[in-house]
Scaffold this motif. Sequence first.
Motif, PDB file in Angstrom:
ATOM      1  N   THR A  55      -1.607   5.310  -2.715  1.00  0.00           N
ATOM      2  CA  THR A  55      -1.276   5.159  -1.294  1.00  0.00           C
ATOM      3  C   THR A  55      -1.775   6.365  -0.497  1.00  0.00           C
ATOM      4  N   LEU A  56      -1.547   7.557  -1.049  1.00  0.00           N
ATOM      5  CA  LEU A  56      -1.996   8.762  -0.357  1.00  0.00           C
ATOM      6  C   LEU A  56      -3.522   8.823  -0.300  1.00  0.00           C
ATOM      7  N   LEU A  57      -4.154   8.459  -1.415  1.00  0.00           N
ATOM      8  CA  LEU A  57      -5.618   8.472  -1.463  1.00  0.00           C
ATOM      9  C   LEU A  57      -6.192   7.439  -0.488  1.00  0.00           C
ATOM     10  N   PHE A  58      -5.539   6.295  -0.397  1.00  0.00           N
ATOM     11  CA  PHE A  58      -5.904   5.233   0.547  1.00  0.00           C
ATOM     12  C   PHE A  58      -5.866   5.785   1.975  1.00  0.00           C
ATOM     13  N   ALA A  59      -4.767   6.451   2.305  1.00  0.00           N
ATOM     14  CA  ALA A  59      -4.602   6.986   3.666  1.00  0.00           C
ATOM     15  C   ALA A  59      -5.697   8.009   3.974  1.00  0.00           C
ATOM     16  N   PHE A  60      -5.942   8.888   3.007  1.00  0.00           N
ATOM     17  CA  PHE A  60      -6.957   9.931   3.210  1.00  0.00           C
ATOM     18  C   PHE A  60      -8.347   9.305   3.366  1.00  0.00           C
ATOM     19  N   SER A  61      -8.679   8.342   2.493  1.00  0.00           N
ATOM     20  CA  SER A  61     -10.001   7.711   2.546  1.00  0.00           C
ATOM     21  C   SER A  61     -10.187   6.950   3.857  1.00  0.00           C
ATOM     22  N   LEU A  62      -9.138   6.260   4.309  1.00  0.00           N
ATOM     23  CA  LEU A  62      -9.240   5.524   5.571  1.00  0.00           C
ATOM     24  C   LEU A  62      -9.493   6.491   6.728  1.00  0.00           C
ATOM     25  N   THR A 110     -14.001   8.181  -7.551  1.00  0.00           N
ATOM     26  CA  THR A 110     -14.806   6.987  -7.281  1.00  0.00           C
ATOM     27  C   THR A 110     -14.169   6.136  -6.181  1.00  0.00           C
ATOM     28  N   PHE A 111     -12.860   6.051  -6.164  1.00  0.00           N
ATOM     29  CA  PHE A 111     -12.213   5.293  -5.087  1.00  0.00           C
ATOM     30  C   PHE A 111     -12.588   5.896  -3.739  1.00  0.00           C
ATOM     31  N   PHE A 112     -12.450   7.217  -3.650  1.00  0.00           N
ATOM     32  CA  PHE A 112     -12.736   7.896  -2.385  1.00  0.00           C
ATOM     33  C   PHE A 112     -14.189   7.726  -1.960  1.00  0.00           C
ATOM     34  N   SER A 113     -15.128   7.988  -2.889  1.00  0.00           N
ATOM     35  CA  SER A 113     -16.536   7.952  -2.482  1.00  0.00           C
ATOM     36  C   SER A 113     -16.979   6.527  -2.163  1.00  0.00           C
ATOM     37  N   GLN A 114     -16.505   5.546  -2.937  1.00  0.00           N
ATOM     38  CA  GLN A 114     -16.938   4.173  -2.677  1.00  0.00           C
ATOM     39  C   GLN A 114     -16.362   3.616  -1.383  1.00  0.00           C
ATOM     40  N   THR A 115     -15.071   3.841  -1.144  1.00  0.00           N
ATOM     41  CA  THR A 115     -14.472   3.241   0.049  1.00  0.00           C
ATOM     42  C   THR A 115     -14.969   3.886   1.337  1.00  0.00           C
ATOM     43  N   THR A 116     -15.134   5.209   1.341  1.00  0.00           N
ATOM     44  CA  THR A 116     -15.598   5.836   2.583  1.00  0.00           C
ATOM     45  C   THR A 116     -17.026   5.399   2.900  1.00  0.00           C
ATOM     46  N   THR A 117     -17.861   5.283   1.858  1.00  0.00           N
ATOM     47  CA  THR A 117     -19.235   4.835   2.085  1.00  0.00           C
ATOM     48  C   THR A 117     -19.244   3.384   2.576  1.00  0.00           C
ATOM     49  N   PHE A 152      -9.095  -2.035   1.251  1.00  0.00           N
ATOM     50  CA  PHE A 152      -8.450  -2.996   0.356  1.00  0.00           C
ATOM     51  C   PHE A 152      -9.437  -3.521  -0.693  1.00  0.00           C
ATOM     52  N   THR A 153     -10.695  -3.715  -0.289  1.00  0.00           N
ATOM     53  CA  THR A 153     -11.708  -4.098  -1.271  1.00  0.00           C
ATOM     54  C   THR A 153     -11.772  -3.024  -2.356  1.00  0.00           C
ATOM     55  N   GLY A 154     -11.727  -1.760  -1.918  1.00  0.00           N
ATOM     56  CA  GLY A 154     -11.727  -0.645  -2.860  1.00  0.00           C
ATOM     57  C   GLY A 154     -10.543  -0.694  -3.808  1.00  0.00           C
ATOM     58  N   VAL A 155      -9.383  -1.066  -3.283  1.00  0.00           N
ATOM     59  CA  VAL A 155      -8.193  -1.129  -4.135  1.00  0.00           C
ATOM     60  C   VAL A 155      -8.376  -2.189  -5.222  1.00  0.00           C
ATOM     61  N   VAL A 156      -8.917  -3.352  -4.833  1.00  0.00           N
ATOM     62  CA  VAL A 156      -9.106  -4.428  -5.807  1.00  0.00           C
ATOM     63  C   VAL A 156     -10.113  -3.989  -6.882  1.00  0.00           C
ATOM     64  N   ASN A 157     -11.245  -3.443  -6.442  1.00  0.00           N
ATOM     65  CA  ASN A 157     -12.249  -2.964  -7.399  1.00  0.00           C
ATOM     66  C   ASN A 157     -11.685  -1.868  -8.291  1.00  0.00           C
ATOM     67  N   MET A 168     -18.083   3.084   6.247  1.00  0.00           N
ATOM     68  CA  MET A 168     -19.094   3.513   7.202  1.00  0.00           C
ATOM     69  C   MET A 168     -20.216   2.470   7.296  1.00  0.00           C
ATOM     70  N   ASN A 169     -20.646   1.953   6.155  1.00  0.00           N
ATOM     71  CA  ASN A 169     -21.706   0.950   6.181  1.00  0.00           C
ATOM     72  C   ASN A 169     -21.307  -0.290   6.962  1.00  0.00           C
ATOM     73  N   SER A 170     -20.072  -0.761   6.755  1.00  0.00           N
ATOM     74  CA  SER A 170     -19.691  -2.002   7.424  1.00  0.00           C
ATOM     75  C   SER A 170     -19.570  -1.785   8.924  1.00  0.00           C
ATOM     76  N   LEU A 171     -19.143  -0.612   9.355  1.00  0.00           N
ATOM     77  CA  LEU A 171     -18.991  -0.403  10.800  1.00  0.00           C
ATOM     78  C   LEU A 171     -20.298  -0.019  11.481  1.00  0.00           C
ATOM     79  N   VAL A 172     -21.155   0.697  10.762  1.00  0.00           N
ATOM     80  CA  VAL A 172     -22.406   1.127  11.390  1.00  0.00           C
ATOM     81  C   VAL A 172     -23.437  -0.001  11.368  1.00  0.00           C
ATOM     82  N   TRP A 173     -23.518  -0.708  10.242  1.00  0.00           N
ATOM     83  CA  TRP A 173     -24.550  -1.753  10.127  1.00  0.00           C
ATOM     84  C   TRP A 173     -24.024  -3.138  10.430  1.00  0.00           C
ATOM     85  N   GLY A 174     -22.721  -3.319  10.435  1.00  0.00           N
ATOM     86  CA  GLY A 174     -22.155  -4.644  10.723  1.00  0.00           C
ATOM     87  C   GLY A 174     -22.044  -4.897  12.210  1.00  0.00           C
ATOM     88  N   GLY A 175     -22.826  -4.156  12.982  1.00  0.00           N
ATOM     89  CA  GLY A 175     -22.673  -4.131  14.434  1.00  0.00           C
ATOM     90  C   GLY A 175     -22.964  -5.429  15.182  1.00  0.00           C
TER      91      GLY A 175
END
Lengths: 250, 275
Positions: free
Chosen positions: B164-171, B92-99, B128-133, B102-109
């Motif tokens: 930390t490793l999952l964070f790096a991979f997701s980023l 869930t960390f991986f799927s939520q943060t990557t999505t 980081f939002t993902g880490v808190v959640n 992408m949303n913030s960079l594609v639609w936050g234009g």
Amino acid sequence: MPTIEPNTAICLDHVSVAYRAPYERIGTLKEYVIRWFQRRVKYQHFLALNDVSLTIKKGEIVGIIGHNGAGKSTLLKLISRVLTPTSGRVWVRGKVAPLLELGAGFHPELTGRENIYLNSAILGLTRKEIDEKVPGIIEFSELHEFIDAPIRTYSSGMSARLGFAVATDTNPDILILDEIMAVGDEAFKHKSEARIRSFFEQGITIVLVSHSMETVEKLCTHVVRLDHGVVKGDGKPLEIINEYREISAV
Amino acid sequence: MPSSELIYDSTSRKSPAIEELKEAVKYRELIFQLTRRDILTRYKRSVLGIAWTMLNPLGMMLVLAFAFSQLFRFDTGGNYSTFVLSGLIAWTFFSQTTTACMNSLVWGGGLFQHIYIPRSTFAISSMFTGVVNWMFSLVPLLAIILVTEKTLPWTVVTFPISLTLLFAFSLGIGLLLSAVGIYFPDVVEMYQIILSAWMYLTPIIYPENIIPAEMQWIFKINPMYYLVKLFRLSVYDGQLPTTADLVPAAAFSLTILVVGWVFFTYKSKEFAYRT
């Protein structure tokens, strides 16, 4: 590259900006892949700026004039780093403050105070710098009793005041202005005009885009006229403005 | 005057990857403010507030745990719901943060069109939002495990390393996806399909030994296999990850992070030309 004098603030050297637009808009990867296989991806190049060279000295107040689509906004985007030129070089010395989007990134659910932090961080400030600015911003925007209420409860005038206060509470070396902005009610308009005027009096470099020839003539020390992305005039305000008026009258 | 030392030169030949890294550090307050905004706005208007973050993944996990333990009766050698939960913690960390990235960079234009902002700050703050959640959602999950297993292995102390490793991979994946998504917004939609396929290809809801030996290579090339395993080892098996577990997880994560960062920053000059 022309020599950069110690008093140069902004230097554009043979700068072009080409937007590459597909003939037909290809909006999806699927379409792109299909067309790429069919060798049907064709582009047209639209030059928003075409081989523009100009030098702005420290302390100059430069007016950029020209009709809509002449490339004025593109020029401002280059100076404020939003856009990188397709070719040529943009060189800027000092801290640039773009007064383009007031309250950019304001979030309606956050309070006025929270939005001050968010907006200032968008402008690149550190926590310490923001902490120091907050009282001044609240004071200037006159939002004392509302500052801890969510922005969605503000009137449009109130959030414009806050946006203006955040954006102008800064000590830039170069100020970018798209029209002279005055926001809020009559009283606040005077106050915001006074603040903009104080920037002019401080002797910082200002780049101003305006359609009001009166404003440009009154304020600027140097005027650049753009036409279809090309510099058509660069010199004393009155001269360039008269040229522009003649052409526009035809 | 120190500020006149600040010089911007569009033809600077410095590496964009390194320059962006410096800018992200300089804009660290923005990373913090964006994270704060995302957390605050998520909780401000909902009655249950933070409880939702805890209940959402929890609900999904309970459904999965119940459905699969009744339907398929996988033999995981232990409590099946704990098994699923331990895998979903990572997924869930991986799927939520990557999505979200992408949303913030594609639609936050819109913002990027008017003001210069190092774009990587948006990607980093999604993480980081993902880490808190993730930390909020961990509370009920660990509680369930504690209730069903009567004990919580001490090896969960290795979570910070795994995360930390999952964070790096997701980023890294988030940056790669965003760079492509800015050109082709349909990638955002497509990614949801890829995500569900990817989840079923990763041993999260089933034990890896149900896949025949000759097909096991499919796990070996999947970075999420190693990352999920790190979490599962500490929560479910109560073991410390060995070097053999850590090396592939770290190698995949760091490689993807570097590749994503370099690709994203190399392309980022063109992003402003796309609206």
